[in-house]
Write an enzyme that holds these catalytic residues in place. Sequence first.
Site, PDB file in Angstrom:
ATOM      1  N   SER A 141       0.870  -1.189   0.000  1.00  0.00           N
ATOM      2  CA  SER A 141       0.000   0.000   0.000  1.00  0.00           C
ATOM      3  C   SER A 141       0.903   1.234   0.000  1.00  0.00           C
ATOM      4  O   SER A 141       2.118   1.103   0.202  1.00  0.00           O
ATOM      5  CB  SER A 141      -0.835  -0.026   1.290  1.00  0.00           C
ATOM      6  N   TYR A 154      -1.962  -1.700  10.337  1.00  0.00           N
ATOM      7  CA  TYR A 154      -1.928  -1.759   8.868  1.00  0.00           C
ATOM      8  C   TYR A 154      -0.636  -1.119   8.359  1.00  0.00           C
ATOM      9  O   TYR A 154       0.040  -1.676   7.484  1.00  0.00           O
ATOM     10  CB  TYR A 154      -3.166  -1.023   8.341  1.00  0.00           C
TER      11      TYR A 154
HETATM   12  N1  LIG Z   1      -8.848  -0.018  -0.943  1.00  0.00           N
HETATM   13  C1  LIG Z   1      -7.758   0.675  -0.776  1.00  0.00           C
HETATM   14  O1  LIG Z   1      -7.786   1.928  -0.708  1.00  0.00           O
HETATM   15  C2  LIG Z   1      -6.422  -0.016  -0.670  1.00  0.00           C
HETATM   16  C3  LIG Z   1      -5.271   0.770  -0.674  1.00  0.00           C
HETATM   17  C4  LIG Z   1      -4.027   0.152  -0.575  1.00  0.00           C
HETATM   18  C5  LIG Z   1      -3.949  -1.226  -0.478  1.00  0.00           C
HETATM   19  N2  LIG Z   1      -5.085  -1.969  -0.478  1.00  0.00           N
HETATM   20  C6  LIG Z   1      -4.937  -3.414  -0.335  1.00  0.00           C
HETATM   21  O2  LIG Z   1      -5.591  -4.067  -1.410  1.00  0.00           O
HETATM   22  C7  LIG Z   1      -5.942  -5.396  -1.003  1.00  0.00           C
HETATM   23  C8  LIG Z   1      -7.392  -5.673  -1.369  1.00  0.00           C
HETATM   24  O3  LIG Z   1      -8.236  -4.865  -0.571  1.00  0.00           O
HETATM   25  P1  LIG Z   1      -9.597  -4.204  -1.116  1.00  0.00           P
HETATM   26  O4  LIG Z   1      -9.412  -2.750  -1.044  1.00  0.00           O
HETATM   27  O5  LIG Z   1     -10.003  -4.832  -2.362  1.00  0.00           O
HETATM   28  O6  LIG Z   1     -10.572  -4.574   0.103  1.00  0.00           O
HETATM   29  P2  LIG Z   1     -11.905  -5.453   0.189  1.00  0.00           P
HETATM   30  O7  LIG Z   1     -12.333  -5.374   1.616  1.00  0.00           O
HETATM   31  O8  LIG Z   1     -12.880  -5.045  -0.854  1.00  0.00           O
HETATM   32  O9  LIG Z   1     -11.362  -6.925  -0.154  1.00  0.00           O
HETATM   33  C9  LIG Z   1     -10.544  -7.639   0.739  1.00  0.00           C
HETATM   34  C10 LIG Z   1     -10.841  -9.136   0.606  1.00  0.00           C
HETATM   35  O10 LIG Z   1      -9.993  -9.850   1.515  1.00  0.00           O
HETATM   36  C11 LIG Z   1     -10.790 -10.883   2.111  1.00  0.00           C
HETATM   37  N3  LIG Z   1     -10.224 -11.312   3.389  1.00  0.00           N
HETATM   38  C12 LIG Z   1     -10.263 -10.656   4.578  1.00  0.00           C
HETATM   39  N4  LIG Z   1      -9.695 -11.413   5.532  1.00  0.00           N
HETATM   40  C13 LIG Z   1      -9.290 -12.571   4.946  1.00  0.00           C
HETATM   41  C14 LIG Z   1      -8.630 -13.734   5.405  1.00  0.00           C
HETATM   42  N5  LIG Z   1      -8.292 -13.889   6.704  1.00  0.00           N
HETATM   43  N6  LIG Z   1      -8.367 -14.713   4.518  1.00  0.00           N
HETATM   44  C15 LIG Z   1      -8.735 -14.607   3.217  1.00  0.00           C
HETATM   45  N7  LIG Z   1      -9.375 -13.524   2.723  1.00  0.00           N
HETATM   46  C16 LIG Z   1      -9.639 -12.514   3.579  1.00  0.00           C
HETATM   47  C17 LIG Z   1     -12.161 -10.247   2.283  1.00  0.00           C
HETATM   48  O11 LIG Z   1     -13.173 -11.225   2.495  1.00  0.00           O
HETATM   49  C18 LIG Z   1     -12.304  -9.487   0.979  1.00  0.00           C
HETATM   50  O12 LIG Z   1     -12.870 -10.302  -0.028  1.00  0.00           O
HETATM   51  C19 LIG Z   1      -5.664  -5.455   0.502  1.00  0.00           C
HETATM   52  O13 LIG Z   1      -4.411  -6.063   0.719  1.00  0.00           O
HETATM   53  C20 LIG Z   1      -5.606  -3.999   0.890  1.00  0.00           C
HETATM   54  O14 LIG Z   1      -4.845  -3.783   2.054  1.00  0.00           O
HETATM   55  C21 LIG Z   1      -6.320  -1.394  -0.569  1.00  0.00           C
END
Ligand SMILES: NC(=O)c1ccc[n+]([C@@H]2O[C@H](COP(=O)([O-])OP(=O)(O)OC[C@H]3O[C@@H](n4cnc5c(N)ncnc54)[C@H](O)[C@@H]3O)[C@@H](O)[C@H]2O)c1
Length: 275
Positions: A141, A154
């Site tokens: 991130s 985080y």
């Molecule tokens: N959305 C943002 O702004 C952002 C920014 C930087 C990084 N990210 C990273 O992107 C990645 C995806 O996140 P997103 O934004 O799509 O969020 P999201 O909440 O839409 O999706 C996250 C997914 O991870 C799954 N998950 C949670 N705990 C789990 C576990 N113990 N085992 C297996 N699956 C699990 C959830 O069920 C969900 O389907 C993450 O690593 C997040 O940290 C997101």
Amino acid sequence: MNTLEGKVVALTGAASGIGRCLAIELAEKGSHLAIADVDEQGLQQTLELLPKEAKASLHIVDVSNRERVYSWADEVVKEHGHVDCIINNAGVASSMTIEDISYEDFEWVFDIVFYGVLYGTKAFLPYLKQRPDAHIVNISSVNGFFPFPTNGPYNCAKHAVKALNQTLLQELRHTSVNVTSVHPGGIKTNIVRNSRFAEGTESGEAAQKKIEGFDRMAGTTPEKAASIIIKGMLKNRKRQLVGVDAVIIDLLVRLMPQGFSDLVGLRHDRAVAEN
Ligand SMILES: NC(=O)c1ccc[n+]([C@@H]2O[C@H](COP(=O)([O-])OP(=O)(O)OC[C@H]3O[C@@H](n4cnc5c(N)ncnc54)[C@H](O)[C@@H]3O)[C@@H](O)[C@H]2O)c1
């Protein structure tokens, strides 16, 4: 990775957000998928969104469960014959200060966001090394190079993912395994909605305000994020920023590391005073 056509890709967190969009675009590009999540219903919905001709298997995997991640890697190879790529994407967040957060909540985030990625990397690596053109994509991130307040575990976990990626890049230089460290800015997904908030505010006004604030600030769609990540993979980029905000934050951190941090702290003080 030079092509995604016919490649077997294992992907965590595929039930929502960036993971779901990655699954759809990878399938469109001809990859064979092994999609994993803890959310069975969401995973099933992702499966239904894939092109009809897509070859995909569905796996219920909690990435913080080391044994399950290892058994999943074996399962993927059994079902698909081999595996060319692991995308460690699953993630969660919390919204509490270091002072307020319980060790239980800190560990919940850290176990999924850091250890989940470590387990996924180590469980799949022996299989990836057997392939001529393999790839590890670990989603960090902007919080992996710049911390934001009330996001302590985080921040720590994403910094650790970045360090893991950089170490892998050094250690796997002369193998067939490429590594991409991905650093998205704000992406419009459910991540904040699914966060753990401080006791008493979970479904309260403060939590709702944070969710709405994130939705306003997150400028990149998950579809666009997935597309950028996949382009980065195909170019074998070692580091992939995702979103204009990520590029700007990266620049500000280099130009004025302490000044930018002070500014973010000041903004946090103001937000606390207003509540
Ligand atoms: N959305 C943002 O702004 C952002 C920014 C930087 C990084 N990210 C990273 O992107 C990645 C995806 O996140 P997103 O934004 O799509 O969020 P999201 O909440 O839409 O999706 C996250 C997914 O991870 C799954 N998950 C949670 N705990 C789990 C576990 N113990 N085992 C297996 N699956 C699990 C959830 O069920 C969900 O389907 C993450 O690593 C997040 O940290 C997101």
